[in-house]
Enzyme design. Structure first.
Site, short mmCIF file in Angstrom:
data_model
loop_
_atom_site.label_atom_id
_atom_site.label_comp_id
_atom_site.label_asym_id
_atom_site.label_seq_id
_atom_site.Cartn_x
_atom_site.Cartn_y
_atom_site.Cartn_z
N ILE A 14 0.85 -1.37 -0.03
CA ILE A 14 0.20 -0.15 0.13
C ILE A 14 0.62 1.65 0.02
CG2 ILE A 14 0.12 0.26 2.75
CD1 ILE A 14 -3.66 1.00 1.60
N ASP A 37 1.51 -0.97 9.76
CA ASP A 37 1.75 0.25 9.93
C ASP A 37 2.68 0.95 10.41
OD1 ASP A 37 0.98 2.52 11.66
OD2 ASP A 37 1.11 1.73 13.56
N TYR A 128 -3.82 -8.27 14.85
CA TYR A 128 -5.09 -8.36 15.62
C TYR A 128 -5.84 -9.27 15.60
CZ TYR A 128 -4.24 -3.63 17.54
OH TYR A 128 -4.13 -2.71 17.86
N1 AR6 Z 1 0.70 -3.25 2.39
C1 AR6 Z 1 -0.10 -3.47 2.56
N2 AR6 Z 1 -0.84 -4.42 3.42
C2 AR6 Z 1 -0.14 -4.38 4.71
C3 AR6 Z 1 1.29 -4.09 3.73
C4 AR6 Z 1 1.82 -3.30 2.87
N3 AR6 Z 1 2.80 -3.06 2.63
N4 AR6 Z 1 1.95 -4.55 5.25
C5 AR6 Z 1 0.85 -5.28 6.27
N5 AR6 Z 1 -0.14 -5.59 5.11
P1 AR6 Z 1 -1.42 -5.25 10.52
P2 AR6 Z 1 -3.71 -4.96 12.17
C6 AR6 Z 1 -1.08 -6.21 6.20
O1 AR6 Z 1 -0.61 -6.93 11.21
O2 AR6 Z 1 -4.37 -7.05 12.03
C7 AR6 Z 1 0.51 -3.03 14.08
O3 AR6 Z 1 1.52 -2.99 14.88
C8 AR6 Z 1 -1.52 -7.74 6.26
O4 AR6 Z 1 -0.93 -9.05 5.43
O5 AR6 Z 1 -0.80 -4.09 9.82
O6 AR6 Z 1 -4.98 -4.47 11.93
C9 AR6 Z 1 -0.37 -1.34 14.37
O7 AR6 Z 1 0.26 -0.46 15.33
C10 AR6 Z 1 -2.56 -7.89 6.83
O8 AR6 Z 1 -3.38 -8.95 6.61
O9 AR6 Z 1 -2.81 -4.90 11.48
C11 AR6 Z 1 -1.72 -2.32 15.22
O10 AR6 Z 1 -0.78 -2.69 16.95
C12 AR6 Z 1 -3.27 -6.71 7.35
O11 AR6 Z 1 -1.88 -5.69 6.42
C13 AR6 Z 1 -1.64 -3.77 14.58
O12 AR6 Z 1 -0.22 -3.84 14.45
C14 AR6 Z 1 -3.31 -5.88 8.33
O13 AR6 Z 1 -2.05 -6.12 9.56
C15 AR6 Z 1 -3.26 -3.35 13.90
O14 AR6 Z 1 -3.51 -4.37 13.31
#
Ligand code: AR6
Length: 177
Positions: A14, A37, A128
């Site tokens: 993203i 994030d 999460y």
């Molecule tokens: N581009 C698009 N999607 C991504 C990317 C990227 N570069 N990197 C990971 N994903 P997560 P959550 C996807 O864990 O579950 C953080 O520490 C990943 O494969 O990023 O909402 C925050 O600070 C997954 O499908 O977010 C919070 O503490 C999706 O993004 C916590 O994680 C969401 O995974 C939030 O957890």
């Protein structure tokens, strides 16, 4: 207007997408973290965290289901919309409604800031622990309804980082055809 046609699905990172706003799956502290994030803060640089600090100082932490907007720093996007998804606790603690709020509130902020194109990650489906199939249902249904409410938004891009989310989202979008 066919609102289904406004939702596009891609596989990728993203931080590389050129849109008016990208959505971040943040946590309530808004101080960064892992997953998407971490990737957004790393790619966008310190200006994003500076804005987040100002928001927390002026208001408060961001509650689950809410969203705030900041600069996108060095990213190609114009803004980052930080939303806090629910932690999955089995499904009986309002997780679906909170996840729906993330999509709704993020689109509302995008609309208020004159964004026409918005990219979302699969909120809550990483650290999460939200089940990906159920999360895809909530994402597509909520976006569909919200796009009716915010007709000035021309395109929503769902950005899936992994194959499993991609397949579930693709299935949900095909149901609309
Ligand atoms: N581009 C698009 N999607 C991504 C990317 C990227 N570069 N990197 C990971 N994903 P997560 P959550 C996807 O864990 O579950 C953080 O520490 C990943 O494969 O990023 O909402 C925050 O600070 C997954 O499908 O977010 C919070 O503490 C999706 O993004 C916590 O994680 C969401 O995974 C939030 O957890």
């Amino acid at each position: 207007m066919n609102h289904n046609a406004k939702i596009e699905l891609i596989k990728g990172d993203i931080t590389k997408i050129e849109v008016d706003a990208i959505v971040n799956a943040a946590n309530s502290s808004l101080m960064g973290g892992g997953g998407v994030d971490g990737a957004i803060h790393r790619a966008g640089g310190p200006a994003i965290l500076e804005d987040c600090r100002k928001i927390v100082a002026a208001r408060a932490r961001c509650e689950t289901g809410n969203a705030v907007i900041t600069t996108a720093g060095n990213l190609k996007a114009g803004f980052v919309i930080h939303t806090v998804g629910p932690v999955w606790h089995g499904g009986n603690q309002g997780e679906a409604e909170k996840l729906a709020s993330c999509y709704r509130n993020s689109l509302r902020l995008a609309s208020e800031n004159r964004c026409k194109t918005v990219a979302f990650p699969c909120i809550s489906t990483g650290i999460y622990g939200y089940p990906k199939k159920e999360a895809a249902q909530v994402a597509v249904q909520t976006l569909l309804h919200s796009l009716v409410q915010f007709p000035e938004i021309e395109k929503v891009i769902l950005v899936s980082f992994d194959e499993e989310n991609y397949q579930h989202l693709s299935y949900q979008l095909n149901l609309l055809k």
